[in-house]
Write an enzyme that holds these catalytic residues in place. Sequence first.
Site, PDB file in Angstrom:
ATOM      1  N   LYS A  46       0.902  -0.381  15.132  1.00 59.74           N
ATOM      2  CA  LYS A  46       2.168  -0.425  15.352  1.00 59.74           C
ATOM      3  C   LYS A  46       2.581  -1.641  16.030  1.00 59.74           C
ATOM      4  CE  LYS A  46       3.400   3.330  13.540  1.00 59.74           C
ATOM      5  NZ  LYS A  46       3.941   2.831  12.319  1.00 59.74           N
TER       6      LYS A  46
ATOM      7  N   HIS B 187       0.601  -1.279   0.151  1.00 59.86           N
ATOM      8  CA  HIS B 187      -0.105  -0.084   0.013  1.00 59.86           C
ATOM      9  C   HIS B 187       0.786   1.183  -0.099  1.00 59.86           C
ATOM     10  CE1 HIS B 187      -4.076  -1.513   1.241  1.00 59.86           C
ATOM     11  NE2 HIS B 187      -3.346  -2.643   0.948  1.00 59.86           N
TER      12      HIS B 187
ATOM     13  N   TYR C  32       3.096   6.558   9.974  1.00 58.28           N
ATOM     14  CA  TYR C  32       2.610   5.461   9.672  1.00 58.28           C
ATOM     15  C   TYR C  32       3.548   4.343   9.110  1.00 58.28           C
ATOM     16  CZ  TYR C  32      -1.872   3.043   8.557  1.00 58.28           C
ATOM     17  OH  TYR C  32      -2.621   2.087   8.301  1.00 58.28           O
TER      18      TYR C  32
ATOM     19  N   PRO D  70      -4.369  -0.082  18.709  1.00 56.01           N
ATOM     20  CA  PRO D  70      -4.309  -0.416  17.328  1.00 56.01           C
ATOM     21  C   PRO D  70      -4.348   0.332  16.335  1.00 56.01           C
ATOM     22  CG  PRO D  70      -6.202  -1.579  18.070  1.00 56.01           C
ATOM     23  CD  PRO D  70      -5.585  -0.768  19.441  1.00 56.01           C
TER      24      PRO D  70
ATOM     25  N   TYR E  30      -9.400   5.118   7.530  1.00 54.69           N
ATOM     26  CA  TYR E  30      -9.761   5.388   8.890  1.00 54.69           C
ATOM     27  C   TYR E  30     -10.726   6.540   8.960  1.00 54.69           C
ATOM     28  CZ  TYR E  30      -5.370   3.058  10.039  1.00 54.69           C
ATOM     29  OH  TYR E  30      -4.433   2.087  10.321  1.00 54.69           O
TER      30      TYR E  30
HETATM   31  P1  RFL Z   1       2.624 -12.045  21.423  1.00 57.01           P
HETATM   32  O1  RFL Z   1       2.332 -12.028  19.836  1.00 57.01           O
HETATM   33  O2  RFL Z   1       1.825 -11.784  22.163  1.00 57.01           O
HETATM   34  O3  RFL Z   1       3.430 -13.452  21.677  1.00 57.01           O
HETATM   35  C1  RFL Z   1       3.855 -13.635  22.957  1.00 57.01           C
HETATM   36  C2  RFL Z   1       3.868 -15.397  23.032  1.00 57.01           C
HETATM   37  O4  RFL Z   1       4.329 -15.583  24.236  1.00 57.01           O
HETATM   38  C3  RFL Z   1       3.608 -16.610  24.634  1.00 57.01           C
HETATM   39  N1  RFL Z   1       3.732 -16.890  26.120  1.00 57.01           N
HETATM   40  C4  RFL Z   1       4.376 -17.790  26.802  1.00 57.01           C
HETATM   41  N2  RFL Z   1       5.250 -18.894  26.132  1.00 57.01           N
HETATM   42  C5  RFL Z   1       5.902 -19.776  27.215  1.00 57.01           C
HETATM   43  N3  RFL Z   1       5.519 -19.511  28.566  1.00 57.01           N
HETATM   44  C6  RFL Z   1       5.082 -18.568  29.098  1.00 57.01           C
HETATM   45  N4  RFL Z   1       4.885 -18.298  30.513  1.00 57.01           N
HETATM   46  C7  RFL Z   1       4.461 -17.571  28.118  1.00 57.01           C
HETATM   47  N5  RFL Z   1       3.651 -16.495  28.299  1.00 57.01           N
HETATM   48  C8  RFL Z   1       3.125 -16.034  27.016  1.00 57.01           C
HETATM   49  C9  RFL Z   1       2.457 -16.470  24.441  1.00 57.01           C
HETATM   50  O5  RFL Z   1       1.482 -17.699  24.245  1.00 57.01           O
HETATM   51  C10 RFL Z   1       2.523 -15.769  22.808  1.00 57.01           C
HETATM   52  O6  RFL Z   1       2.415 -16.911  21.912  1.00 57.01           O
HETATM   53  O7  RFL Z   1       3.724 -11.009  21.406  1.00 57.01           O
HETATM   54  P2  RFL Z   1       4.980 -10.376  20.601  1.00 57.01           P
HETATM   55  O8  RFL Z   1       5.697 -11.216  19.841  1.00 57.01           O
HETATM   56  O9  RFL Z   1       5.381  -9.123  21.293  1.00 57.01           O
HETATM   57  O10 RFL Z   1       3.996  -9.555  19.306  1.00 57.01           O
HETATM   58  C11 RFL Z   1       3.085  -8.514  19.561  1.00 57.01           C
HETATM   59  C12 RFL Z   1       1.965  -8.596  18.756  1.00 57.01           C
HETATM   60  O11 RFL Z   1       1.283  -9.834  18.629  1.00 57.01           O
HETATM   61  C13 RFL Z   1       1.018  -7.371  18.657  1.00 57.01           C
HETATM   62  O12 RFL Z   1       1.448  -6.212  19.386  1.00 57.01           O
HETATM   63  C14 RFL Z   1       0.293  -6.947  17.481  1.00 57.01           C
HETATM   64  O13 RFL Z   1      -0.590  -8.053  17.412  1.00 57.01           O
HETATM   65  C15 RFL Z   1      -0.843  -5.816  17.863  1.00 57.01           C
HETATM   66  N6  RFL Z   1      -1.735  -5.475  16.490  1.00 57.01           N
HETATM   67  C16 RFL Z   1      -1.107  -4.809  15.510  1.00 57.01           C
HETATM   68  N7  RFL Z   1       0.234  -4.656  15.234  1.00 57.01           N
HETATM   69  C17 RFL Z   1       0.756  -4.095  14.318  1.00 57.01           C
HETATM   70  O14 RFL Z   1       1.965  -4.060  14.143  1.00 57.01           O
HETATM   71  N8  RFL Z   1      -0.172  -3.916  13.171  1.00 57.01           N
HETATM   72  C18 RFL Z   1      -1.439  -3.891  13.103  1.00 57.01           C
HETATM   73  O15 RFL Z   1      -2.141  -3.835  12.280  1.00 57.01           O
HETATM   74  C19 RFL Z   1      -2.016  -4.536  14.618  1.00 57.01           C
HETATM   75  N9  RFL Z   1      -3.435  -4.856  14.513  1.00 57.01           N
HETATM   76  C20 RFL Z   1      -2.967  -5.718  16.851  1.00 57.01           C
HETATM   77  C21 RFL Z   1      -3.541  -5.295  15.950  1.00 57.01           C
HETATM   78  C22 RFL Z   1      -3.769  -6.290  17.962  1.00 57.01           C
HETATM   79  C23 RFL Z   1      -4.955  -6.724  18.039  1.00 57.01           C
HETATM   80  N10 RFL Z   1      -5.337  -7.489  19.240  1.00 57.01           N
HETATM   81  C24 RFL Z   1      -6.215  -8.595  18.990  1.00 57.01           C
HETATM   82  C25 RFL Z   1      -4.719  -7.173  20.491  1.00 57.01           C
HETATM   83  C26 RFL Z   1      -5.455  -5.551  15.671  1.00 57.01           C
HETATM   84  C27 RFL Z   1      -5.879  -6.205  16.826  1.00 57.01           C
HETATM   85  C28 RFL Z   1      -7.297  -6.322  16.903  1.00 57.01           C
HETATM   86  C1  PHB Z   2      -5.625  -4.910  10.382  1.00 53.75           C
HETATM   87  O1  PHB Z   2      -5.577  -5.044   9.055  1.00 53.75           O
HETATM   88  O2  PHB Z   2      -5.917  -5.820  11.166  1.00 53.75           O
HETATM   89  C2  PHB Z   2      -5.356  -3.281  10.877  1.00 53.75           C
HETATM   90  C3  PHB Z   2      -4.830  -2.521  10.022  1.00 53.75           C
HETATM   91  C4  PHB Z   2      -4.518  -1.176  10.531  1.00 53.75           C
HETATM   92  C5  PHB Z   2      -4.703  -1.054  12.020  1.00 53.75           C
HETATM   93  C6  PHB Z   2      -5.255  -1.978  12.790  1.00 53.75           C
HETATM   94  C7  PHB Z   2      -5.576  -2.912  12.264  1.00 53.75           C
HETATM   95  O3  PHB Z   2      -4.395   0.474  12.513  1.00 53.75           O
END
Ligand code: RFL
Ligand code: PHB
Length: 395
Positions: A299, A75, A387, A295, A204
């Site tokens: 980031k 994008h 962004y 979110p 957005y």
């Molecule tokens: P994670 O992905 O939570 O992974 C941590 C892992 O550690 C495990 N764990 C353990 N393992 C062994 N022993 C233990 N005691 C443990 N305790 C925990 C867990 O099971 C897990 O598998 O952390 P990490 O690697 O720091 O990654 C972070 C990202 O997952 C998170 O920041 C993003 O998903 C946030 N997020 C977004 N980030 C973006 O960069 N771009 C996006 O578009 C974006 N959209 C989002 C998002 C998060 C969302 N939700 C559901 C919170 C959209 C949503 C809706």
């Molecule tokens: C997504 O595609 O899940 C998404 C994209 C942009 C955001 C958050 C989530 O700011």
Amino acid sequence: MINIKTQVGIIGAGPSGMVLANWLKKLGISAVVLELRSREYVEGRVRAGLVEQNTKDILKELGLDERMKKEGVVHDGVYLSFDEERVHIPFGQLTGGRTISIYGQQEITKDLTDAWLQGGETLYFETKATKIADFNTKNPKIHFIKDGEEGIVECDFVAACDGFHGIGRKTLPKKSFQSYDITYPFSWLGILANVAPSTDELIYSYHKNGFGLHSLRSETVSRLYLQVDNGDSLDNWSDDRIWSELSTRLGTPGWELEEGPIFEKGITPMRSHMIDTLRSGRLLLAGDAAHIVPPTGGKGMNLAIADVKHMVDAFVHFYKKNSETLLESYTDTALRRIWRAQDFSNFMTKLFHKQDEHGSFAYRLQKAKFDYIKVSKAGKTTIAENYVGLPFNTF
Ligand code: RFL
Ligand code: PHB
């Protein structure tokens, strides 16, 4: 008793843990990964989709971007909408050619996990790290339980990539850090639907009914979000109500939102969380273990992978140059980017969510910001460079 010796013991097989593992391997530094959940659970967890330029560059450097290049969508801009008026932010033009890609976080994690396991490396799923010990000595240990059997990873460093609920942050000495928390008075209801996206780039949108976001996953799958009240339940949101509200909130004259079957729904609360120390002795934290951003700026995952870059730099200095300088500066280096992302995510959240009555002072300030972005190249550039993510050499 299972006994493992390695250089870096990694807790967590999310994006931060798996980027770290693969990167260390490339540099000839050994690592093992412990993951609480099953492989199916980790690979099925629907989360992020927005991949920053820096993250793309890292995956390319690791030689693990083949599938993202094929299946992800590049994008070159984003649409911002306010009161049914839409403005376009062209990334490439404003940032010297930097872009984002849309590619599911679980796909990135899958690619990284496949590469790690195909290389014959150790990753234990359904294994709980229960204690991090001796991290103030040169021989830290991770105690774990796998299939009811106890085990120990003896290592030089522990990398806690274990997310918000992990044990890394809880293990840091209480007095060694300050924490910061904001709970926003709204949540996101997110859906995945089998329908072609109605837009070529993300939208957005602020609307008097609340925030809406149109994202996507592929040519046939759309990802969309709605602002809902904290405590709201999916029971209150029939598919018809979701589509009708998305259509209203994202709508602009002459544009229509295509509807399709919804196959995944969830509600996520919005919060900012921070601690200001990412290291204690030989224990280093990365990603959601140390910080959560709302979110709205996309980031979270990108920031987690940026922490890993600084961690890898520190390990390289330690192992190849016999220097602890970058270990000492790990927290400060990572925090500069983390605070920048906290600010941008907070800015985007406040700009596009309904915070008070439509027409209130808060609303007027939001509208004034949007009107400025609309007419100002500087305003658009601020959005664009944050962004797509500032290059690593910025800080
Ligand atoms: P994670 O992905 O939570 O992974 C941590 C892992 O550690 C495990 N764990 C353990 N393992 C062994 N022993 C233990 N005691 C443990 N305790 C925990 C867990 O099971 C897990 O598998 O952390 P990490 O690697 O720091 O990654 C972070 C990202 O997952 C998170 O920041 C993003 O998903 C946030 N997020 C977004 N980030 C973006 O960069 N771009 C996006 O578009 C974006 N959209 C989002 C998002 C998060 C969302 N939700 C559901 C919170 C959209 C949503 C809706
Ligand atoms: C997504 O595609 O899940 C998404 C994209 C942009 C955001 C958050 C989530 O700011």
